[in-house]
Design a protein around this motif. Sequence first.
Motif, PDB file in Angstrom:
ATOM      1  N   GLU A  86       0.833  -1.204   0.000  1.00  0.00           N
ATOM      2  CA  GLU A  86       0.000   0.000   0.000  1.00  0.00           C
ATOM      3  C   GLU A  86       0.869   1.255   0.000  1.00  0.00           C
ATOM      4  N   ASP A 140      -4.499  -8.439  -3.963  1.00  0.00           N
ATOM      5  CA  ASP A 140      -5.618  -7.489  -4.045  1.00  0.00           C
ATOM      6  C   ASP A 140      -5.139  -6.058  -3.846  1.00  0.00           C
ATOM      7  N   ARG A 144      -5.000  -3.208  -6.884  1.00  0.00           N
ATOM      8  CA  ARG A 144      -5.963  -2.145  -6.643  1.00  0.00           C
ATOM      9  C   ARG A 144      -5.466  -0.814  -7.222  1.00  0.00           C
TER      10      ARG A 144
END
Length: 301
Positions: A86, A140, A144
Amino acid sequence: MLKKIVLAGGTGFIGQYLERAYTNDGYIVHIISRQPGQVSWNDERAIVDALEGAEMLVNLAGKSVNCRYTEKNKREIYESRTRTTEALGTAILKCKTPPKLWINSSTATIYRHAEDRPMTESTGELGTGFSVDVGKAWEDVFFRFKLPKTRQAALRMAIVLGADGGVMEPYVNMVRFGLGGKQGEGKQMFSWVHIEDVCRIIEFLKQRKDLQGIFNVSAPNPVTNKELMAHMRQAMGRRAGLPAQKWMLELGAMVLGTETELILKSRWVLPERLEKEGFRFQFDHLDRALWQIVQELKQEQ
């Protein structure tokens, strides 16, 4: 203009190998880690600066799964992968000249326990359980991010073999002390890849600007656990080895602070996409890979 790549979590076995290879090839290599003297995970501005104009980012960050799956360790395994991914995606979005390619680690353990047929990118079935959930969440978060100027490739890596790390040391010790027989039933499949081919695959993807998405990083000739141990004994010049029953492995795992999943899960993974795109493995058979590793280990002793 100097060439630059960034290795996130680059202080481990694979990262150190890549750092040596790309430094020798004339690249400036920036490492993002929690170690002093390197780009800190806590300094977003420094991460963005490192990524600016880089040819490639390779993210290898994540707590080792070679531990007991306590709630604390499971949380750290999960968060050390998802949060770093992230953070990197967020930093890339802030770059004026973002990296041309972002390669993110994933895991071949994302597939189910397979003794009936091999798992490929197109036909593989995802499994269940903690390790699979980690792999799914990791990918994921990675996919993203929609990055028009940065290609993205997730590497579902099998067990990486090399003289300087990976899983070789415990297997070598088992054979050395006479425990080089099969583990459990010995029918579970062992998918593997040599560290040198991992480096070559990363370079292959860097050169092939038309490729992105998910890739299985596993040699094309996996073996059973029984065959693995036979190859190990042969490479080390040992004729026989005692087998280890499941209960023995569970007891040993508790003593060593690890989990039997690392040995008993059947990972049967084939590199369908890489082979289809023309990649050729230098170490395609286990006997050749183990012979090279054992020779290197002998030289280091």
